[in-house]
Scaffold this motif. Structure first.
Motif, PDB file in Angstrom:
ATOM      1  N   VAL A  63       0.843  -1.189   0.000  1.00  0.00           N
ATOM      2  CA  VAL A  63       0.000   0.000   0.000  1.00  0.00           C
ATOM      3  C   VAL A  63       0.885   1.248   0.000  1.00  0.00           C
ATOM      4  O   VAL A  63       0.619   2.201  -0.726  1.00  0.00           O
ATOM      5  CB  VAL A  63      -0.947  -0.004   1.225  1.00  0.00           C
ATOM      6  N   GLY A  64       1.949   1.202   0.812  1.00  0.00           N
ATOM      7  CA  GLY A  64       2.877   2.336   0.848  1.00  0.00           C
ATOM      8  C   GLY A  64       3.560   2.540  -0.492  1.00  0.00           C
ATOM      9  O   GLY A  64       3.768   3.674  -0.929  1.00  0.00           O
ATOM     10  N   PHE A  65       3.909   1.430  -1.155  1.00  0.00           N
ATOM     11  CA  PHE A  65       4.549   1.527  -2.467  1.00  0.00           C
ATOM     12  C   PHE A  65       3.609   2.138  -3.491  1.00  0.00           C
ATOM     13  O   PHE A  65       4.022   2.963  -4.314  1.00  0.00           O
ATOM     14  CB  PHE A  65       5.009   0.144  -2.939  1.00  0.00           C
ATOM     15  N   VAL A  66       2.344   1.739  -3.464  1.00  0.00           N
ATOM     16  CA  VAL A  66       1.363   2.291  -4.414  1.00  0.00           C
ATOM     17  C   VAL A  66       1.249   3.800  -4.214  1.00  0.00           C
ATOM     18  O   VAL A  66       1.305   4.572  -5.182  1.00  0.00           O
ATOM     19  CB  VAL A  66      -0.015   1.609  -4.244  1.00  0.00           C
ATOM     20  N   ASP A  67       1.117   4.225  -2.960  1.00  0.00           N
ATOM     21  CA  ASP A  67       0.997   5.666  -2.688  1.00  0.00           C
ATOM     22  C   ASP A  67       2.258   6.418  -3.086  1.00  0.00           C
ATOM     23  O   ASP A  67       2.188   7.474  -3.718  1.00  0.00           O
ATOM     24  CB  ASP A  67       0.692   5.891  -1.205  1.00  0.00           C
ATOM     25  N   ALA A  68       3.421   5.873  -2.722  1.00  0.00           N
ATOM     26  CA  ALA A  68       4.691   6.539  -3.063  1.00  0.00           C
ATOM     27  C   ALA A  68       4.912   6.556  -4.573  1.00  0.00           C
ATOM     28  O   ALA A  68       5.391   7.551  -5.126  1.00  0.00           O
ATOM     29  CB  ALA A  68       5.851   5.836  -2.369  1.00  0.00           C
ATOM     30  N   GLY A  69       4.561   5.466  -5.242  1.00  0.00           N
ATOM     31  CA  GLY A  69       4.721   5.396  -6.697  1.00  0.00           C
ATOM     32  C   GLY A  69       3.845   6.399  -7.418  1.00  0.00           C
ATOM     33  O   GLY A  69       4.293   7.088  -8.343  1.00  0.00           O
ATOM     34  N   LYS A  70       2.588   6.497  -6.986  1.00  0.00           N
ATOM     35  CA  LYS A  70       1.679   7.466  -7.605  1.00  0.00           C
ATOM     36  C   LYS A  70       2.175   8.894  -7.374  1.00  0.00           C
ATOM     37  O   LYS A  70       2.146   9.729  -8.285  1.00  0.00           O
ATOM     38  CB  LYS A  70       0.264   7.311  -7.052  1.00  0.00           C
ATOM     39  N   ALA A  71       2.634   9.168  -6.167  1.00  0.00           N
ATOM     40  CA  ALA A  71       3.146  10.513  -5.854  1.00  0.00           C
ATOM     41  C   ALA A  71       4.379  10.833  -6.691  1.00  0.00           C
ATOM     42  O   ALA A  71       4.518  11.954  -7.203  1.00  0.00           O
ATOM     43  CB  ALA A  71       3.471  10.619  -4.365  1.00  0.00           C
TER      44      ALA A  71
ATOM     45  N   SER B 274       3.964   4.076 -18.729  1.00  0.00           N
ATOM     46  CA  SER B 274       2.571   3.636 -18.827  1.00  0.00           C
ATOM     47  C   SER B 274       2.319   2.291 -18.136  1.00  0.00           C
ATOM     48  O   SER B 274       1.333   2.154 -17.406  1.00  0.00           O
ATOM     49  CB  SER B 274       2.152   3.578 -20.289  1.00  0.00           C
ATOM     50  N   PRO B 275       3.196   1.274 -18.332  1.00  0.00           N
ATOM     51  CA  PRO B 275       2.953   0.013 -17.614  1.00  0.00           C
ATOM     52  C   PRO B 275       3.011   0.178 -16.093  1.00  0.00           C
ATOM     53  O   PRO B 275       2.204  -0.416 -15.374  1.00  0.00           O
ATOM     54  CB  PRO B 275       4.078  -0.905 -18.104  1.00  0.00           C
ATOM     55  N   LEU B 276       3.942   0.980 -15.608  1.00  0.00           N
ATOM     56  CA  LEU B 276       4.032   1.207 -14.167  1.00  0.00           C
ATOM     57  C   LEU B 276       2.800   1.947 -13.661  1.00  0.00           C
ATOM     58  O   LEU B 276       2.229   1.592 -12.626  1.00  0.00           O
ATOM     59  CB  LEU B 276       5.301   1.994 -13.818  1.00  0.00           C
ATOM     60  N   ALA B 277       2.370   2.955 -14.397  1.00  0.00           N
ATOM     61  CA  ALA B 277       1.179   3.709 -13.995  1.00  0.00           C
ATOM     62  C   ALA B 277      -0.048   2.803 -13.980  1.00  0.00           C
ATOM     63  O   ALA B 277      -0.884   2.882 -13.072  1.00  0.00           O
ATOM     64  CB  ALA B 277       0.966   4.892 -14.935  1.00  0.00           C
ATOM     65  N   SER B 278      -0.142   1.932 -14.966  1.00  0.00           N
ATOM     66  CA  SER B 278      -1.261   0.987 -15.020  1.00  0.00           C
ATOM     67  C   SER B 278      -1.220   0.028 -13.832  1.00  0.00           C
ATOM     68  O   SER B 278      -2.250  -0.262 -13.226  1.00  0.00           O
ATOM     69  CB  SER B 278      -1.210   0.203 -16.331  1.00  0.00           C
ATOM     70  N   ALA B 279      -0.030  -0.442 -13.519  1.00  0.00           N
ATOM     71  CA  ALA B 279       0.105  -1.348 -12.371  1.00  0.00           C
ATOM     72  C   ALA B 279      -0.261  -0.633 -11.079  1.00  0.00           C
ATOM     73  O   ALA B 279      -0.944  -1.202 -10.215  1.00  0.00           O
ATOM     74  CB  ALA B 279       1.532  -1.886 -12.285  1.00  0.00           C
ATOM     75  N   LEU B 280       0.172   0.613 -10.935  1.00  0.00           N
ATOM     76  CA  LEU B 280      -0.132   1.366  -9.722  1.00  0.00           C
ATOM     77  C   LEU B 280      -1.616   1.686  -9.608  1.00  0.00           C
ATOM     78  O   LEU B 280      -2.161   1.746  -8.511  1.00  0.00           O
ATOM     79  CB  LEU B 280       0.680   2.661  -9.681  1.00  0.00           C
ATOM     80  N   ASP B 281      -2.261   1.904 -10.733  1.00  0.00           N
ATOM     81  CA  ASP B 281      -3.677   2.280 -10.711  1.00  0.00           C
ATOM     82  C   ASP B 281      -4.624   1.087 -10.608  1.00  0.00           C
ATOM     83  O   ASP B 281      -5.685   1.194  -9.990  1.00  0.00           O
ATOM     84  CB  ASP B 281      -4.028   3.088 -11.964  1.00  0.00           C
TER      85      ASP B 281
END
Length: 182
Positions: free
Chosen positions: A1-9, A110-117
């Motif tokens: 969860v922390g990785f998703v938030d940090a990645g999106k930021a 784009s693949p990373l953004a898709s994975a994060l979203d």
């Protein structure tokens, strides 16, 4: 969860930096160099008119007056105007290059953004469900082994000791030949 938030930021910050830089080039630097070109054109016109005036004064007196300072000013004004034009051209070139790089960057992430979203939130939800199931399982408690053995003993004791698929019989006493014939 922390990785998703940090990645999106991190992705938002990187994209924001790119947008801010492109905006700065477009709205600040291009107008700045256009203004500088106009100012330097005015200075060039002024330097040309001073040289012309100096040359007219010397021809009116019939001699040749020193106009080296005016010529140096004219050359300096021409160099400064060319510098401003080159800087404007470089700014526009960098804007185009940065736009192209931003497009390539967006395609690469784009693949990373898709994975994060999409993918990672689904994985987090799946992990939560697994955790809840494991907690529910651990809350069940250990089975009562004595009761299990007791229940097994009440059933067919002989059946529980048999091998599967074979029947065991009490061995009958051996009959003699005489008994078999009778």
């Amino acid at each position: 969860v922390g990785f998703v938030d940090a990645g999106k930021a991190a992705l938002l910050e990187a994209e924001s930096d790119l947008d801010r830089t492109i905006l700065w080039l477009d709205r600040d630097r291009v107008p700045h160099w256009n203004r500088q070109i106009r100012k330097r054109q005015e200075l060039l016109v002024r330097a040309k008119s001073e040289l012309y005036r100096k040359q007219m004064q010397s021809s009116a007196k019939g001699g040749r007056a020193g106009d080296s300072d005016e010529r140096k000013n004219l050359q300096r004004a021409e160099r400064r105007l060319e510098e401003a034009r080159a800087r404007l051209q470089a700014t526009r070139s960098w804007m185009r290059r940065l736009e192209r790089e931003r497009t390539l960057y967006k395609a690469a992430i784009s693949p990373l953004a898709s994975a994060l979203d999409h993918e990672l939130p689904s994985a987090v939800a799946l992990l939560r469900k697994m955790s809840e199931n494991l907690e529910a399982y651990t809350d069940l408690g250990a089975p009562d082994i004595a009761r299990l053995f007791k229940d097994a003993g009440e059933g067919d004791a002989e059946a529980s000791t048999r091998r599967s698929g074979t029947e065991t019989r009490d061995p009958a006493p051996e009959e003699s030949k005489e008994e078999r014939q009778a």
